[in-house]
Design an enzyme around this catalytic site. Structure first.
Site, PDB file in Angstrom:
ATOM      1  N   HIS A  17       0.834  -1.202   0.000  1.00 33.90           N
ATOM      2  CA  HIS A  17       0.000   0.000   0.000  1.00 33.90           C
ATOM      3  C   HIS A  17       0.867   1.250   0.000  1.00 33.90           C
ATOM      4  CE1 HIS A  17       0.731   0.484   4.239  1.00 33.90           C
ATOM      5  NE2 HIS A  17       0.309  -0.754   4.445  1.00 33.90           N
ATOM      6  N   HIS A  20       3.971   1.488   2.323  1.00 31.54           N
ATOM      7  CA  HIS A  20       5.154   0.727   1.887  1.00 31.54           C
ATOM      8  C   HIS A  20       5.836   1.465   0.730  1.00 31.54           C
ATOM      9  CE1 HIS A  20       2.431  -2.783   3.213  1.00 31.54           C
ATOM     10  NE2 HIS A  20       3.307  -2.600   4.168  1.00 31.54           N
ATOM     11  N   CYS A 125      -0.055 -10.490  20.383  1.00 29.41           N
ATOM     12  CA  CYS A 125      -0.791  -9.810  19.301  1.00 29.41           C
ATOM     13  C   CYS A 125      -0.176 -10.259  17.974  1.00 29.41           C
ATOM     14  CB  CYS A 125      -0.694  -8.297  19.421  1.00 29.41           C
ATOM     15  SG  CYS A 125      -1.359  -7.476  17.952  1.00 29.41           S
ATOM     16  N   CYS A 128       1.049  -7.418  15.541  1.00 33.03           N
ATOM     17  CA  CYS A 128       2.393  -6.884  15.830  1.00 33.03           C
ATOM     18  C   CYS A 128       3.438  -7.988  15.818  1.00 33.03           C
ATOM     19  CB  CYS A 128       2.462  -6.262  17.219  1.00 33.03           C
ATOM     20  SG  CYS A 128       1.391  -4.882  17.510  1.00 33.03           S
ATOM     21  N   LYS A 299     -10.212  -0.477   4.607  1.00 31.55           N
ATOM     22  CA  LYS A 299     -11.036  -0.972   3.496  1.00 31.55           C
ATOM     23  C   LYS A 299     -12.497  -0.632   3.745  1.00 31.55           C
ATOM     24  CE  LYS A 299      -8.189  -4.565   1.591  1.00 31.55           C
ATOM     25  NZ  LYS A 299      -7.506  -5.626   2.298  1.00 31.55           N
TER      26      LYS A 299
HETATM   27  O1  ME8 Z   1       6.388  -4.167  10.279  1.00 30.87           O
HETATM   28  N1  ME8 Z   1       2.276   5.260   6.540  1.00 30.87           N
HETATM   29  O2  ME8 Z   1       6.149  -4.928   8.109  1.00 30.87           O
HETATM   30  P1  ME8 Z   1       4.901  -4.070   7.572  1.00 30.87           P
HETATM   31  C1  ME8 Z   1       3.615   5.260   6.384  1.00 30.87           C
HETATM   32  N2  ME8 Z   1       7.825  -6.880   8.564  1.00 30.87           N
HETATM   33  N3  ME8 Z   1       4.362   4.138   6.319  1.00 30.87           N
HETATM   34  C2  ME8 Z   1       3.744   2.966   6.443  1.00 30.87           C
HETATM   35  C3  ME8 Z   1       2.344   2.881   6.639  1.00 30.87           C
HETATM   36  C4  ME8 Z   1       1.600   4.108   6.684  1.00 30.87           C
HETATM   37  N4  ME8 Z   1       0.275   4.162   6.815  1.00 30.87           N
HETATM   38  N5  ME8 Z   1       2.022   1.587   6.739  1.00 30.87           N
HETATM   39  C5  ME8 Z   1       3.179   0.872   6.591  1.00 30.87           C
HETATM   40  C6  ME8 Z   1       6.695  -4.910   9.355  1.00 30.87           C
HETATM   41  N6  ME8 Z   1       4.215   1.699   6.398  1.00 30.87           N
HETATM   42  C7  ME8 Z   1       7.877  -5.847   9.517  1.00 30.87           C
HETATM   43  C8  ME8 Z   1       9.152  -5.038   9.405  1.00 30.87           C
HETATM   44  S1  ME8 Z   1      11.827  -4.825   9.352  1.00 30.87           S
HETATM   45  C9  ME8 Z   1      13.097  -5.705   9.932  1.00 30.87           C
HETATM   46  C10 ME8 Z   1      10.414  -5.834   9.595  1.00 30.87           C
HETATM   47  C11 ME8 Z   1       5.613   1.297   6.128  1.00 30.87           C
HETATM   48  O3  ME8 Z   1       4.504  -4.698   6.299  1.00 30.87           O
HETATM   49  C12 ME8 Z   1       6.558   1.853   7.180  1.00 30.87           C
HETATM   50  O4  ME8 Z   1       7.853   1.821   6.666  1.00 30.87           O
HETATM   51  O5  ME8 Z   1       3.888  -3.920   8.652  1.00 30.87           O
HETATM   52  C13 ME8 Z   1       6.401   0.826   8.291  1.00 30.87           C
HETATM   53  O6  ME8 Z   1       7.443   0.899   9.247  1.00 30.87           O
HETATM   54  C14 ME8 Z   1       6.409  -0.461   7.486  1.00 30.87           C
HETATM   55  O7  ME8 Z   1       5.703  -0.112   6.269  1.00 30.87           O
HETATM   56  C15 ME8 Z   1       5.724  -1.638   8.177  1.00 30.87           C
HETATM   57  O8  ME8 Z   1       5.557  -2.659   7.222  1.00 30.87           O
END
Ligand code: ME8
Length: 508
Positions: A17, A20, A125, A128, A299
């Site tokens: 999204h 990311h 959770c 998380c 959504k």
């Molecule tokens: O936490 N606004 O993965 P994840 C801005 N796999 N950035 C956002 C966002 C939003 N609304 N939503 C997601 C994980 N991000 C783990 C990480 S690292 C060793 C493991 C971005 O798929 C932002 O960079 O939940 C956030 O920190 C990351 O996606 C979380 O991605």
């Protein structure tokens, strides 16, 4: 100097999204910015392919684990390629080389007596992928981020003691004030370190979680997802097998959002410290993208902004520019198709229209050649000097969130200043008066040279548009370097009037 920039690796339980897309675009902007300053950058982004959350998605799909992970990971990789993101390495934690390094690290700290086995009861959770304390939950007993009740879990597991490192970490944060940027997040981490740290559960029994890296010292368990995922930052550099590791690691920068502060700024530096490795050089922590009006994207509310759809409507560069220009340092930032449209119009009016107007004037009145700069007066020179000076000062700053947002801001203000100059000097009037030929040429030259400077500064954020601007000014094979020398557009070069940089958007 070689720098290493990383993004989080993303879970594969959904489609990529806008959040990311943002972090990975930001890393690319930082990479290009540094390259313009003459620095080599190694940039990694990628996907986190283990853990319970991914496992449940696989179980709910018709696909094998391998097929599911490949398909989902490709969604991210392909989007990032389409967004012009020039990553050097795309992480996949399912890669055997990564898994081997995770196991080597676990064995190392196990052999040194830093891991203990004990039974544990806790609230987990899944969103998380973390155990929660009661004090972490909201008034309904729910995870404040995922709004779901954590599950009570009781099982035997392996634990890594964090508490012995707490004082070291507090001292490290206090003695390195720019380690975690912005500083408010350093304070947040210090807040988390006020209480003794609980032991970190680093295993999951295979009876519950089968998608993970097997513990090297007990085949009934897989490694806890965060312990595995964080190691990506060094397995990418082939930690333990790369004589050059320290060199590049000493210049590493982690980009993350505020949601994953605790694993990154508490677990990770402690893991590294236990291994005798220095922490990452800097953390750059950004806020969240939320829907227009300040509501969370979901959504059910229908306000999720899909990066693929936005690229279809606005194009890659306008999306990149909006994201970089509108992320506020203070907190969360809003995005919606309407807001993106406003951002698009700013670019179209500020840069696109100006470029088209002046190029058409050159085509019509100057035989499509860049005119002479001989008659530039003080006002013209001052405009160009001011723009060049501002860009030079931005590109002299170290990379960081503030520098990158200042870059976007400096581009818009250079565009505003050039538009104001163009409007005040009325070259369309001058063009009609043969007695004003020198003045006309000076105003056109100044405007073209300002556009050249703007195009150069735009490269990290909007690389395709930057290339189009430079080529339209008669610069062949433009090279983007952080040099902003005013009045250096070649006189007599053949301009090219192409398509508008930001054409009118069809209403859908
Ligand atoms: O936490 N606004 O993965 P994840 C801005 N796999 N950035 C956002 C966002 C939003 N609304 N939503 C997601 C994980 N991000 C783990 C990480 S690292 C060793 C493991 C971005 O798929 C932002 O960079 O939940 C956030 O920190 C990351 O996606 C979380 O991605």
């Amino acid at each position: 100097m070689e720098k290493y920039i990383t993004t989080p690796i993303y879970y594969l339980n959904g489609l990529p999204h806008i959040g990311h897309a943002y972090t990975s675009i930001l890393g690319d902007v930082m990479k290009k910015f540094e390259q313009m300053r003459g620095n080599n950058v190694y940039y990694s982004t990628g996907t986190d392919e283990h853990g319970q959350k991914n496992q449940h998605s696989i179980e709910n799909s018709e696909l094998s684990a391998e097929e599911f992970l490949q398909r989902q990971s490709d969604n991210f990789r392909n989007l990032f390629i389409n967004l012009g993101i020039d990553f050097d390495f795309f992480v996949r934690t399912s890669r055997p080389e990564h898994q081997k390094i995770v196991q080597e690290i676990l064995q190392n700290i196990y052999d040194r007596g830093l891991i203990v086995k004990k039974s544990y009861e806790g609230l987990y959770c899944e969103g998380c992928e973390q155990f929660k304390k009661k004090s972490d939950l909201d008034e309904n007993g729910h995870c404040p981020d995922h709004k779901t009740a954590p599950k009570a879990i009781s099982e035997e597991n392996y634990f890594f003691k964090l508490e012995p490192y707490r004082q070291w970490l507090i001292d490290y944060i206090k003695s390195h004030p720019d380690w975690i940027q912005p500083a408010k997040y350093a304070n947040e981490v210090l807040g988390m370190l006020k209480e003794p740290l609980e032991d970190l559960c680093i295993s999951r029994p295979k009876s519950r979680v089968w998608l993970g890296v097997e513990l090297p010292f007990d085949t009934n368990y897989v490694t806890y997802i965060w312990f595995d995922a964080l190691v990506n930052y060094i397995s990418t550099l082939n930690f333990g097998h790369n004589p050059d590791f320290e060199n590049i690691w000493s210049n590493s920068h982690h980009l993350i959002a505020k949601d994953i502060l605790k694993p990154h700024c508490i677990y990770w530096p402690i893991m590294l410290h236990a291994l005798g490795v220095a922490p990452v050089k800097h953390y750059f922590i950004h806020g969240y993208w939320i829907g227009e009006g300040g509501v969370k994207m979901s959504k059910s509310l229908g306000n999720v902004v899909d990066p693929v759809e936005m690229v279809d409507i606005f194009g890659v560069d306008a999306l990149r520019f909006y994201l970089i220009n509108n992320m506020t340092m203070a907190g969360d930032s809003q995005i919606s198709p309407d807001l993106l449209k406003q951002g698009y119009k700013i670019l179209a009016n500020n840069i696109g229209n100006l470029q088209m107007r002046v190029l058409k004037m050159v085509q019509k009145n100057l035989n499509s050649k860049v005119p002479s700069k001989a008659a530039l007066n003080d006002e013209d020179k001052q405009l160009l000097n001011n723009i060049a000076k501002r860009f030079t000062s931005v590109f002299r700053k170290d990379i960081g969130l503030e520098t990158i947002s200042e870059l976007a801001e400096s581009i818009i203000s250079a565009g505003d200043a050039t538009n104001a100059y163009f409007a005040a000097n009325t070259p369309w009037v001058l063009a009609k008066d043969p007695a004003q030929k020198d003045r006309f040429e000076a105003v056109v030259y100044t405007t073209l040279d300002a556009l050249r400077l703007i195009g150069n500064a735009l490269y990290p954020i909007a690389p395709t548009t930057a290339g189009k601007i430079e080529t339209s000014l008669g610069i062949e094979n433009p090279q983007f370097v952080a040099e902003f020398k005013p009045m250096s557009l070649a006189e007599g070069a053949a301009i090219k009037v192409g398509d508008p940089l930001f054409p009118m958007i069809e209403e859908k």
